[in-house]
Design an enzyme around this catalytic site. Structure first.
Site, PDB file in Angstrom:
ATOM      1  N   THR A  23      -3.509 -91.637  -5.406  1.00  0.00           N
ATOM      2  CA  THR A  23      -4.306 -90.411  -5.504  1.00  0.00           C
ATOM      3  C   THR A  23      -3.550 -89.173  -5.002  1.00  0.00           C
ATOM      4  O   THR A  23      -2.834 -89.233  -3.998  1.00  0.00           O
ATOM      5  CB  THR A  23      -5.643 -90.556  -4.736  1.00  0.00           C
ATOM      6  OG1 THR A  23      -6.338 -89.313  -4.832  1.00  0.00           O
ATOM      7  CG2 THR A  23      -5.448 -90.890  -3.264  1.00  0.00           C
ATOM      8  N   SER A  25      -5.365 -86.394  -4.414  1.00  0.00           N
ATOM      9  CA  SER A  25      -6.400 -85.561  -3.799  1.00  0.00           C
ATOM     10  C   SER A  25      -6.176 -85.281  -2.302  1.00  0.00           C
ATOM     11  O   SER A  25      -6.375 -84.138  -1.871  1.00  0.00           O
ATOM     12  CB  SER A  25      -7.785 -86.184  -4.022  1.00  0.00           C
ATOM     13  OG  SER A  25      -8.075 -86.170  -5.397  1.00  0.00           O
ATOM     14  N   THR A  70     -13.518 -92.137  -7.326  1.00  0.00           N
ATOM     15  CA  THR A  70     -12.688 -92.402  -8.502  1.00  0.00           C
ATOM     16  C   THR A  70     -12.865 -93.838  -8.965  1.00  0.00           C
ATOM     17  O   THR A  70     -13.729 -94.572  -8.448  1.00  0.00           O
ATOM     18  CB  THR A  70     -11.207 -91.995  -8.244  1.00  0.00           C
ATOM     19  OG1 THR A  70     -10.499 -92.087  -9.487  1.00  0.00           O
ATOM     20  CG2 THR A  70     -10.522 -92.861  -7.196  1.00  0.00           C
ATOM     21  N   LYS A  74     -17.324 -94.560 -10.300  1.00  0.00           N
ATOM     22  CA  LYS A  74     -18.008 -93.320 -10.703  1.00  0.00           C
ATOM     23  C   LYS A  74     -19.429 -93.545 -11.244  1.00  0.00           C
ATOM     24  O   LYS A  74     -20.287 -92.684 -11.087  1.00  0.00           O
ATOM     25  CB  LYS A  74     -17.177 -92.576 -11.756  1.00  0.00           C
ATOM     26  CG  LYS A  74     -15.918 -91.946 -11.174  1.00  0.00           C
ATOM     27  CD  LYS A  74     -15.174 -91.129 -12.219  1.00  0.00           C
ATOM     28  CE  LYS A  74     -13.856 -90.642 -11.664  1.00  0.00           C
ATOM     29  NZ  LYS A  74     -13.141 -89.756 -12.578  1.00  0.00           N
ATOM     30  N   ASN A  95     -18.294 -87.845  -9.535  1.00  0.00           N
ATOM     31  CA  ASN A  95     -16.982 -87.886  -8.873  1.00  0.00           C
ATOM     32  C   ASN A  95     -16.972 -87.108  -7.551  1.00  0.00           C
ATOM     33  O   ASN A  95     -15.940 -87.071  -6.889  1.00  0.00           O
ATOM     34  CB  ASN A  95     -15.862 -87.379  -9.804  1.00  0.00           C
ATOM     35  CG  ASN A  95     -15.801 -85.874  -9.828  1.00  0.00           C
ATOM     36  OD1 ASN A  95     -16.841 -85.211  -9.804  1.00  0.00           O
ATOM     37  ND2 ASN A  95     -14.610 -85.326  -9.839  1.00  0.00           N
ATOM     38  N   ASP A 110     -15.366 -83.421 -12.723  1.00  0.00           N
ATOM     39  CA  ASP A 110     -14.393 -83.733 -13.785  1.00  0.00           C
ATOM     40  C   ASP A 110     -14.743 -82.927 -15.036  1.00  0.00           C
ATOM     41  O   ASP A 110     -13.880 -82.291 -15.647  1.00  0.00           O
ATOM     42  CB  ASP A 110     -14.453 -85.218 -14.178  1.00  0.00           C
ATOM     43  CG  ASP A 110     -13.737 -86.114 -13.184  1.00  0.00           C
ATOM     44  OD1 ASP A 110     -12.840 -85.636 -12.476  1.00  0.00           O
ATOM     45  OD2 ASP A 110     -14.091 -87.317 -13.123  1.00  0.00           O
ATOM     46  N   ASN A 157     -12.147 -93.856 -31.196  1.00  0.00           N
ATOM     47  CA  ASN A 157     -11.711 -94.856 -30.216  1.00  0.00           C
ATOM     48  C   ASN A 157     -11.065 -96.008 -30.970  1.00  0.00           C
ATOM     49  O   ASN A 157     -11.303 -96.187 -32.166  1.00  0.00           O
ATOM     50  CB  ASN A 157     -12.890 -95.368 -29.385  1.00  0.00           C
ATOM     51  CG  ASN A 157     -12.451 -95.885 -28.025  1.00  0.00           C
ATOM     52  OD1 ASN A 157     -11.488 -95.376 -27.448  1.00  0.00           O
ATOM     53  ND2 ASN A 157     -13.141 -96.882 -27.501  1.00  0.00           N
ATOM     54  N   TYR A 233      -2.434 -86.921 -16.532  1.00  0.00           N
ATOM     55  CA  TYR A 233      -1.676 -85.970 -15.708  1.00  0.00           C
ATOM     56  C   TYR A 233      -0.399 -86.565 -15.103  1.00  0.00           C
ATOM     57  O   TYR A 233       0.363 -85.853 -14.444  1.00  0.00           O
ATOM     58  CB  TYR A 233      -2.551 -85.372 -14.589  1.00  0.00           C
ATOM     59  CG  TYR A 233      -3.168 -86.386 -13.669  1.00  0.00           C
ATOM     60  CD1 TYR A 233      -2.467 -86.909 -12.596  1.00  0.00           C
ATOM     61  CD2 TYR A 233      -4.468 -86.836 -13.890  1.00  0.00           C
ATOM     62  CE1 TYR A 233      -3.034 -87.851 -11.766  1.00  0.00           C
ATOM     63  CE2 TYR A 233      -5.050 -87.772 -13.066  1.00  0.00           C
ATOM     64  CZ  TYR A 233      -4.326 -88.275 -12.005  1.00  0.00           C
ATOM     65  OH  TYR A 233      -4.902 -89.214 -11.185  1.00  0.00           O
TER      66      TYR A 233
HETATM   67  P1  NAP Z   1     -11.174 -95.734 -19.018  1.00  0.00           P
HETATM   68  O1  NAP Z   1     -12.624 -95.558 -18.756  1.00  0.00           O
HETATM   69  O2  NAP Z   1     -10.497 -97.020 -18.717  1.00  0.00           O
HETATM   70  O3  NAP Z   1     -10.955 -95.386 -20.601  1.00  0.00           O
HETATM   71  C1  NAP Z   1      -9.692 -95.517 -21.188  1.00  0.00           C
HETATM   72  C2  NAP Z   1      -9.751 -95.056 -22.631  1.00  0.00           C
HETATM   73  O4  NAP Z   1      -8.426 -95.176 -23.180  1.00  0.00           O
HETATM   74  C3  NAP Z   1     -10.675 -95.911 -23.493  1.00  0.00           C
HETATM   75  O5  NAP Z   1     -11.212 -95.122 -24.519  1.00  0.00           O
HETATM   76  C4  NAP Z   1      -9.685 -96.932 -24.070  1.00  0.00           C
HETATM   77  O6  NAP Z   1     -10.105 -97.507 -25.282  1.00  0.00           O
HETATM   78  C5  NAP Z   1      -8.493 -96.046 -24.336  1.00  0.00           C
HETATM   79  N1  NAP Z   1      -7.263 -96.798 -24.443  1.00  0.00           N
HETATM   80  C6  NAP Z   1      -6.616 -97.499 -23.465  1.00  0.00           C
HETATM   81  N2  NAP Z   1      -5.489 -98.060 -23.973  1.00  0.00           N
HETATM   82  C7  NAP Z   1      -5.438 -97.717 -25.285  1.00  0.00           C
HETATM   83  C8  NAP Z   1      -4.524 -97.978 -26.331  1.00  0.00           C
HETATM   84  N3  NAP Z   1      -3.432 -98.712 -26.142  1.00  0.00           N
HETATM   85  N4  NAP Z   1      -4.777 -97.431 -27.561  1.00  0.00           N
HETATM   86  C9  NAP Z   1      -5.857 -96.657 -27.771  1.00  0.00           C
HETATM   87  N5  NAP Z   1      -6.774 -96.375 -26.813  1.00  0.00           N
HETATM   88  C10 NAP Z   1      -6.566 -96.897 -25.591  1.00  0.00           C
HETATM   89  O7  NAP Z   1     -10.314 -94.626 -18.268  1.00  0.00           O
HETATM   90  P2  NAP Z   1     -10.739 -93.109 -17.939  1.00  0.00           P
HETATM   91  O8  NAP Z   1     -11.272 -93.037 -16.573  1.00  0.00           O
HETATM   92  O9  NAP Z   1     -11.567 -92.610 -19.065  1.00  0.00           O
HETATM   93  O10 NAP Z   1      -9.298 -92.390 -17.910  1.00  0.00           O
HETATM   94  C11 NAP Z   1      -8.565 -92.153 -19.101  1.00  0.00           C
HETATM   95  C12 NAP Z   1      -7.346 -91.296 -18.763  1.00  0.00           C
HETATM   96  O11 NAP Z   1      -7.781 -90.017 -18.296  1.00  0.00           O
HETATM   97  C13 NAP Z   1      -6.468 -91.881 -17.638  1.00  0.00           C
HETATM   98  O12 NAP Z   1      -5.125 -91.646 -17.965  1.00  0.00           O
HETATM   99  C14 NAP Z   1      -6.850 -91.056 -16.417  1.00  0.00           C
HETATM  100  O13 NAP Z   1      -5.797 -90.924 -15.486  1.00  0.00           O
HETATM  101  C15 NAP Z   1      -7.134 -89.709 -17.074  1.00  0.00           C
HETATM  102  N6  NAP Z   1      -8.057 -88.861 -16.278  1.00  0.00           N
HETATM  103  C16 NAP Z   1      -7.635 -87.616 -15.972  1.00  0.00           C
HETATM  104  C17 NAP Z   1      -8.469 -86.788 -15.248  1.00  0.00           C
HETATM  105  C18 NAP Z   1      -7.998 -85.409 -14.896  1.00  0.00           C
HETATM  106  O14 NAP Z   1      -8.595 -84.787 -14.021  1.00  0.00           O
HETATM  107  N7  NAP Z   1      -6.975 -84.899 -15.551  1.00  0.00           N
HETATM  108  C19 NAP Z   1      -9.732 -87.236 -14.830  1.00  0.00           C
HETATM  109  C20 NAP Z   1     -10.135 -88.519 -15.183  1.00  0.00           C
HETATM  110  C21 NAP Z   1      -9.283 -89.339 -15.910  1.00  0.00           C
HETATM  111  P3  NAP Z   1     -11.037 -98.847 -25.258  1.00  0.00           P
HETATM  112  O15 NAP Z   1     -12.424 -98.340 -25.092  1.00  0.00           O
HETATM  113  O16 NAP Z   1     -10.764 -99.422 -26.592  1.00  0.00           O
HETATM  114  O17 NAP Z   1     -10.571 -99.713 -24.130  1.00  0.00           O
END
Ligand code: NAP
Length: 291
Positions: A23, A25, A70, A74, A95, A110, A157, A233
């Protein structure tokens, strides 16, 4: 700049998750407390799912000011809270938790952080065609805030979990009485949809370190009239963003969303405004990749 001095009056904040080792944060918040000379401290707590209820009860018992939440807590944290902010309640994920004299309220900064990152660059999503990749937790927050802003949204998706995109689209269509489309994240659909897209958002984890050579969108499909927002990020510049820049598109990286959610949580914890740039610098120092 003074060192943090802990006393009986120090406000205690933190973040719970599992894993929590990576993290950014604590660095973002503690460096601002120091810079702004605020009597607060921010700590990371690794909390297993089985202990979540006890950890939340601990916020009251130990009189913490608040916590960020996180992965993977969540959604699961919601039943343990006393009150929900309206947007967080609609999204179904929290969050940020604020403890006001023993009353715990859940927020979702978020979603607000994502919107702030757009608006601060003068990009108003209202009425725009937005293509959202992913239907996981982060995509849900992004989908809700974009629907609040009345965008024309399509969610893609991957095939194995297409039902997640369909469910999210259905939920958004019902909540905001507008049509949200869903489909499979495939080259064919990207080819069809990108020409009429204004803002492309990657909310999948594709391209995230250590798999930073991957991208959810083939580079040859990107074009100059797109805004490409990759919420990943780490790395700071993903392959998707690099190729979008090469195609002449405007790009926004996930660190901006992360920092804006931090800024908004910071204001709730301390009641003080924090300059975005200062918190961004603190986060950047922690990222091991290209600045
Ligand atoms: P999550 O709930 O695990 O969701 C992951 C998503 O990515 C799902 O839609 C998943 O599809 C898809 N995915 C994973 N591997 C894939 C692949 N090989 N091909 C196509 N789709 C794929 O995770 P999350 O919490 O939403 O986080 C997603 C990303 O956002 C992470 O990288 C996280 O670090 C980032 N994030 C950034 C912030 C920010 O403040 N910038 C905040 C939150 C999260 P399926 O449904 O098919 O598994």
């Amino acid at each position: 700049m003074k060192d943090i001095k802990i006393s009986g009056k120090t406000g205690i904040c933190g973040i719970i998750g599992d894993p929590i080792e990576h993290t950014l944060s604590p660095a973002m918040h503690n460096s601002m407390y120091k810079t702004m000379n605020l009597d607060f401290v921010y700590l990371p707590f690794k909390v297993k799912s089985v202990d979540l209820g006890k950890a939340i009860a601990g916020i009251k018992a130990l009189n913490f000011r608040g916590l960020n939440v996180t992965i993977p807590h969540k959604v699961a944290v919601m039943p343990f809270l006393d009150k929900m902010d309206i947007l967080a309640d609609k999204i179904g994920a929290v969050n940020t938790i604020i403890n006001d004299n023993g009353i715990l309220t859940g927020y979702n900064t978020d979603a607000q952080g994502f919107l702030k990152a757009l608006v601060e660059r003068d990009i108003r999503p209202a009425g725009k065609n937005v293509l959202l990749l992913g239907a996981g937790g982060a995509a849900r927050a992004v989908g809700f805030i974009l629907s609040e802003e009345r965008t024309r949204l399509t969610i893609l998706n991957r095939k194995e979990e297409l039902s997640w995109a369909t469910d999210l689209a259905k939920c958004l269509s019902q909540t905001y009485s507008g049509k949200v489309k869903a489909g499979e994240l495939s080259r064919k659909n990207l080819e069809k949809l990108i020409p009429s897209t204004d803002i492309l958002v990657n909310a999948t984890s594709v391209g995230m370190s250590p798999d930073s050579n991957e991208t959810p969108v083939p580079g040859d499909l990107l074009c100059a009239n797109l805004v490409v927002f990759d919420i990943v990020y780490n790395p700071y510049q993903t392959r998707l963003l690099r190729e979008a820049k090469e195609a002449g598109a405007q790009t926004i990286n996930g660190l901006e969303m992360l920092v804006w959610q931090g800024v908004l949580a910071f204001e709730k914890f301390t009641g003080e405004k924090v300059p975005f740039e200062l918190m961004r610098e603190a986060a950047l120092k922690e990222l091991p990749h290209e600045k």
